[in-house]
Design a protein around this motif. Structure first.
Motif, PDB file in Angstrom:
ATOM      1  N   HIS A 117       1.267   1.738 -22.956  1.00 19.34           N
ATOM      2  CA  HIS A 117       1.631   0.592 -22.115  1.00 19.34           C
ATOM      3  C   HIS A 117       1.507   0.940 -20.633  1.00 19.34           C
ATOM      4  O   HIS A 117       1.072   0.108 -19.822  1.00 19.34           O
ATOM      5  CB  HIS A 117       3.044   0.108 -22.444  1.00 19.34           C
ATOM      6  N   ALA A 118       1.857   2.162 -20.277  1.00 16.38           N
ATOM      7  CA  ALA A 118       1.703   2.597 -18.897  1.00 16.38           C
ATOM      8  C   ALA A 118       0.219   2.612 -18.504  1.00 16.38           C
ATOM      9  O   ALA A 118      -0.159   2.123 -17.428  1.00 16.38           O
ATOM     10  CB  ALA A 118       2.306   3.986 -18.713  1.00 16.38           C
ATOM     11  N   LYS A 119      -0.608   3.135 -19.385  1.00 15.98           N
ATOM     12  CA  LYS A 119      -2.052   3.240 -19.123  1.00 15.98           C
ATOM     13  C   LYS A 119      -2.684   1.851 -18.994  1.00 15.98           C
ATOM     14  O   LYS A 119      -3.474   1.598 -18.073  1.00 15.98           O
ATOM     15  CB  LYS A 119      -2.715   4.010 -20.264  1.00 15.98           C
ATOM     16  N   GLY A 120      -2.351   0.954 -19.916  1.00 21.36           N
ATOM     17  CA  GLY A 120      -2.907  -0.395 -19.895  1.00 21.36           C
ATOM     18  C   GLY A 120      -2.496  -1.164 -18.660  1.00 21.36           C
ATOM     19  O   GLY A 120      -3.316  -1.828 -18.010  1.00 21.36           O
ATOM     20  N   ASP A 153       4.122   6.309 -11.549  1.00 19.20           N
ATOM     21  CA  ASP A 153       3.622   6.818 -10.266  1.00 19.20           C
ATOM     22  C   ASP A 153       2.183   7.264 -10.460  1.00 19.20           C
ATOM     23  O   ASP A 153       1.901   8.091 -11.339  1.00 19.20           O
ATOM     24  CB  ASP A 153       4.464   8.006  -9.775  1.00 19.20           C
ATOM     25  N   ASN A 154       1.275   6.706  -9.650  1.00 12.60           N
ATOM     26  CA  ASN A 154      -0.149   7.068  -9.718  1.00 12.60           C
ATOM     27  C   ASN A 154      -0.704   6.991 -11.145  1.00 12.60           C
ATOM     28  O   ASN A 154      -1.458   7.858 -11.586  1.00 12.60           O
ATOM     29  CB  ASN A 154      -0.377   8.479  -9.154  1.00 12.60           C
ATOM     30  N   GLY A 155      -0.295   5.935 -11.839  1.00 18.38           N
ATOM     31  CA  GLY A 155      -0.818   5.702 -13.184  1.00 18.38           C
ATOM     32  C   GLY A 155      -0.148   6.489 -14.286  1.00 18.38           C
ATOM     33  O   GLY A 155      -0.474   6.315 -15.463  1.00 18.38           O
ATOM     34  N   MET A 156       0.799   7.355 -13.935  1.00 20.91           N
ATOM     35  CA  MET A 156       1.471   8.181 -14.941  1.00 20.91           C
ATOM     36  C   MET A 156       2.921   7.747 -15.101  1.00 20.91           C
ATOM     37  O   MET A 156       3.611   7.517 -14.109  1.00 20.91           O
ATOM     38  CB  MET A 156       1.431   9.657 -14.536  1.00 20.91           C
ATOM     39  N   MET A 157       3.386   7.659 -16.348  1.00 27.99           N
ATOM     40  CA  MET A 157       4.778   7.322 -16.601  1.00 27.99           C
ATOM     41  C   MET A 157       5.661   8.513 -16.245  1.00 27.99           C
ATOM     42  O   MET A 157       5.439   9.630 -16.715  1.00 27.99           O
ATOM     43  CB  MET A 157       4.974   6.943 -18.071  1.00 27.99           C
ATOM     44  N   THR A 158       6.656   8.287 -15.392  1.00 24.83           N
ATOM     45  CA  THR A 158       7.534   9.377 -14.973  1.00 24.83           C
ATOM     46  C   THR A 158       8.936   9.273 -15.581  1.00 24.83           C
ATOM     47  O   THR A 158       9.652  10.267 -15.656  1.00 24.83           O
ATOM     48  CB  THR A 158       7.642   9.430 -13.431  1.00 24.83           C
ATOM     49  N   SER A 159       9.347   8.054 -15.975  1.00 20.85           N
ATOM     50  CA  SER A 159      10.637   7.893 -16.654  1.00 20.85           C
ATOM     51  C   SER A 159      10.636   6.553 -17.384  1.00 20.85           C
ATOM     52  O   SER A 159       9.797   5.687 -17.112  1.00 20.85           O
ATOM     53  CB  SER A 159      11.807   7.950 -15.663  1.00 20.85           C
ATOM     54  N   PHE A 160      11.577   6.394 -18.311  1.00 20.03           N
ATOM     55  CA  PHE A 160      11.659   5.139 -19.055  1.00 20.03           C
ATOM     56  C   PHE A 160      13.060   4.948 -19.625  1.00 20.03           C
ATOM     57  O   PHE A 160      13.844   5.891 -19.741  1.00 20.03           O
ATOM     58  CB  PHE A 160      10.629   5.106 -20.191  1.00 20.03           C
ATOM     59  N   GLN A 161      13.343   3.699 -19.962  1.00 21.96           N
ATOM     60  CA  GLN A 161      14.547   3.344 -20.712  1.00 21.96           C
ATOM     61  C   GLN A 161      14.100   2.420 -21.842  1.00 21.96           C
ATOM     62  O   GLN A 161      13.168   1.626 -21.670  1.00 21.96           O
ATOM     63  CB  GLN A 161      15.563   2.608 -19.835  1.00 21.96           C
ATOM     64  N   MET A 162      14.776   2.530 -22.975  1.00 23.68           N
ATOM     65  CA  MET A 162      14.354   1.754 -24.140  1.00 23.68           C
ATOM     66  C   MET A 162      15.565   1.237 -24.896  1.00 23.68           C
ATOM     67  O   MET A 162      16.547   1.952 -25.081  1.00 23.68           O
ATOM     68  CB  MET A 162      13.513   2.659 -25.049  1.00 23.68           C
ATOM     69  N   ASN A 163      15.507  -0.022 -25.302  1.00 16.79           N
ATOM     70  CA  ASN A 163      16.537  -0.604 -26.153  1.00 16.79           C
ATOM     71  C   ASN A 163      15.909  -0.862 -27.513  1.00 16.79           C
ATOM     72  O   ASN A 163      15.163  -1.820 -27.684  1.00 16.79           O
ATOM     73  CB  ASN A 163      17.044  -1.924 -25.562  1.00 16.79           C
ATOM     74  N   ASP A 164      16.152   0.033 -28.461  1.00 19.46           N
ATOM     75  CA  ASP A 164      15.569  -0.154 -29.798  1.00 19.46           C
ATOM     76  C   ASP A 164      16.626  -0.143 -30.900  1.00 19.46           C
ATOM     77  O   ASP A 164      16.312  -0.091 -32.072  1.00 19.46           O
ATOM     78  CB  ASP A 164      14.515   0.917 -30.079  1.00 19.46           C
ATOM     79  N   LEU A 213      -3.917 -10.731 -20.725  1.00 16.24           N
ATOM     80  CA  LEU A 213      -4.012  -9.686 -21.750  1.00 16.24           C
ATOM     81  C   LEU A 213      -2.650  -9.072 -22.080  1.00 16.24           C
ATOM     82  O   LEU A 213      -2.578  -8.017 -22.702  1.00 16.24           O
ATOM     83  CB  LEU A 213      -4.955  -8.571 -21.270  1.00 16.24           C
ATOM     84  N   THR A 214      -1.578  -9.762 -21.686  1.00 19.12           N
ATOM     85  CA  THR A 214      -0.234  -9.206 -21.842  1.00 19.12           C
ATOM     86  C   THR A 214       0.049  -8.672 -23.249  1.00 19.12           C
ATOM     87  O   THR A 214       0.612  -7.597 -23.411  1.00 19.12           O
ATOM     88  CB  THR A 214       0.836 -10.239 -21.433  1.00 19.12           C
ATOM     89  N   GLN A 215      -0.365  -9.427 -24.291  1.00 16.56           N
ATOM     90  CA  GLN A 215      -0.093  -8.979 -25.657  1.00 16.56           C
ATOM     91  C   GLN A 215      -0.967  -7.806 -26.076  1.00 16.56           C
ATOM     92  O   GLN A 215      -0.644  -7.092 -27.018  1.00 16.56           O
ATOM     93  CB  GLN A 215      -0.288 -10.138 -26.639  1.00 16.56           C
ATOM     94  N   TYR A 216      -2.072  -7.629 -25.378  1.00 13.13           N
ATOM     95  CA  TYR A 216      -3.038  -6.585 -25.749  1.00 13.13           C
ATOM     96  C   TYR A 216      -2.847  -5.303 -24.950  1.00 13.13           C
ATOM     97  O   TYR A 216      -3.630  -4.363 -25.078  1.00 13.13           O
ATOM     98  CB  TYR A 216      -4.461  -7.102 -25.519  1.00 13.13           C
ATOM     99  N   ASN A 217      -1.826  -5.251 -24.117  1.00  9.80           N
ATOM    100  CA  ASN A 217      -1.684  -4.145 -23.176  1.00  9.80           C
ATOM    101  C   ASN A 217      -1.613  -2.775 -23.857  1.00  9.80           C
ATOM    102  O   ASN A 217      -2.229  -1.820 -23.403  1.00  9.80           O
ATOM    103  CB  ASN A 217      -0.443  -4.360 -22.305  1.00  9.80           C
ATOM    104  N   GLY A 218      -0.863  -2.679 -24.937  1.00  9.01           N
ATOM    105  CA  GLY A 218      -0.756  -1.409 -25.662  1.00  9.01           C
ATOM    106  C   GLY A 218      -2.082  -0.988 -26.270  1.00  9.01           C
ATOM    107  O   GLY A 218      -2.470   0.187 -26.202  1.00  9.01           O
ATOM    108  N   ALA A 219      -2.800  -1.956 -26.854  1.00 13.76           N
ATOM    109  CA  ALA A 219      -4.113  -1.670 -27.445  1.00 13.76           C
ATOM    110  C   ALA A 219      -5.115  -1.269 -26.369  1.00 13.76           C
ATOM    111  O   ALA A 219      -5.950  -0.381 -26.574  1.00 13.76           O
ATOM    112  CB  ALA A 219      -4.615  -2.897 -28.210  1.00 13.76           C
ATOM    113  N   LEU A 233      -8.234   3.062 -23.717  1.00 19.56           N
ATOM    114  CA  LEU A 233      -8.501   3.858 -22.515  1.00 19.56           C
ATOM    115  C   LEU A 233      -8.260   5.348 -22.773  1.00 19.56           C
ATOM    116  O   LEU A 233      -9.036   6.205 -22.327  1.00 19.56           O
ATOM    117  CB  LEU A 233      -7.612   3.372 -21.362  1.00 19.56           C
ATOM    118  N   PHE A 234      -7.182   5.675 -23.492  1.00 20.94           N
ATOM    119  CA  PHE A 234      -6.935   7.075 -23.838  1.00 20.94           C
ATOM    120  C   PHE A 234      -8.050   7.595 -24.751  1.00 20.94           C
ATOM    121  O   PHE A 234      -8.464   8.761 -24.653  1.00 20.94           O
ATOM    122  CB  PHE A 234      -5.574   7.228 -24.523  1.00 20.94           C
ATOM    123  N   ALA A 235      -8.529   6.721 -25.655  1.00 18.16           N
ATOM    124  CA  ALA A 235      -9.630   7.101 -26.548  1.00 18.16           C
ATOM    125  C   ALA A 235     -10.888   7.427 -25.726  1.00 18.16           C
ATOM    126  O   ALA A 235     -11.602   8.399 -26.006  1.00 18.16           O
ATOM    127  CB  ALA A 235      -9.928   5.975 -27.533  1.00 18.16           C
TER     128      ALA A 235
END
Length: 262
Positions: free
Chosen positions: A88-91, A116-127, A243-249, A254-256
């Motif tokens: 999600h950060a990359k997309g 920061d600069n395209g890299m995830m530096t921290s996160f919070q998650m409610n799962d 493309l909001t729903q496709y962001n993870g894909a 992109l990583f691929a």
């Protein structure tokens, strides 16, 4: 120059999404099936995106899976799997190069990422709880006897504030039923629900630290009522993409590409 195709697959809890990229830049095809992990959804989404692109699996240089059900694709199809947080950060960075905060509301969880600069530096998650997620909105829409897709437009017709104080899905459902029994207008209830979600997500975002630009991803980002309520809650403009729903894909594809480019 030979075209190199990569495929990103995001197997969510409620939907399966695919994107094929050419040379890490051009979106060749995409697909979305409204069922996710543990169903035929992922395979159907894969079949659809390959058909749309006019490609076969052997023509795809690298396949990367992400999302709630990513491990189910590791047997014989995907080359690698990766956390949806990174994808999600990359997309989001690909779509919005100035992004610093990503709010992703999925079917069963809420994620807030600092970048920061395209890299995830921290996160919070409610799962641990469905409150504030797509599932929460599904339940509310069912109680109100409206379509989830109509929540944004209906909430916009609200003329007065109705507080939905509970952040628990079960208790909030009881609150909504009580409001309906009291004759409260559905549009006002929906607007109250949107602000309840915004309050829940806003608390999570503040723990990460909110910094412009703020981007919202996930299916819930299509609900303008939630987006507007979050803007009010956070005091920041929220950017979304078609493309909001496709962001993870997209991030996975992109990583691929990154694996191929080495």
């Amino acid at each position: 120059m030979e075209t190199i195709y990569t495929l990103g697959i995001d197997v969510g809890s409620t939907a399966s999404k695919c994107i094929i990229l050419a040379n890490g830049k051009e979106i060749v095809a995409k697909s979305l099936v409204d069922v996710g992990a543990g169903t035929t959804g992922p395979q159907r989404a894969i079949d659809q995106v390959l058909q749309a692109a006019g490609l076969k699996r052997e023509q795809i240089a690298y396949v990367l899976a992400t999302g709630y059900g990513r491990n189910s694709l590791m047997e014989g199809f995907a080359d690698k799997q990766m956390s949806e947080l990174s994808c999600h950060a990359k997309g989001a960075y690909f779509l919005f190069p100035e992004v610093h905060t990503v709010i992703d509301i999925g079917g069963q969880d809420v994620k807030v990422l600092h970048i920061d600069n395209g890299m995830m530096t921290s996160f919070q998650m409610n799962d641990k709880c469905a409150a504030g997620t797509g599932r929460f909105l599904d339940v509310m829409a069912r109680v109100l006897e409206v379509k989830v897709a109509d929540l944004g437009a209906l909430g916009a017709q609200s003329t007065k504030h109705v507080g939905i104080s509970s952040t628990c899905t079960v208790f909030a459902e009881s609150e909504v039923i009580s409001q309906l029994a009291a004759g409260t207008d559905k549009c006002d209830i929906i607007n109250g629900i949107h602000h309840s979600v915004a309050g829940r997500v806003g608390g999570l975002a503040r723990r990460v630290g909110i910094q412009d630009m703020v981007v919202m991803t996930g299916g819930v980002a299509q609900n303008q009522g939630i987006v507007t309520a979050l803007e009010e809650e956070l005091g920041h403009k929220i950017h979304t993409s078609p493309l909001t729903q496709y962001n993870g894909a997209l991030g996975a594809a992109l990583f691929a590409w990154g694996k191929c480019a080495k």
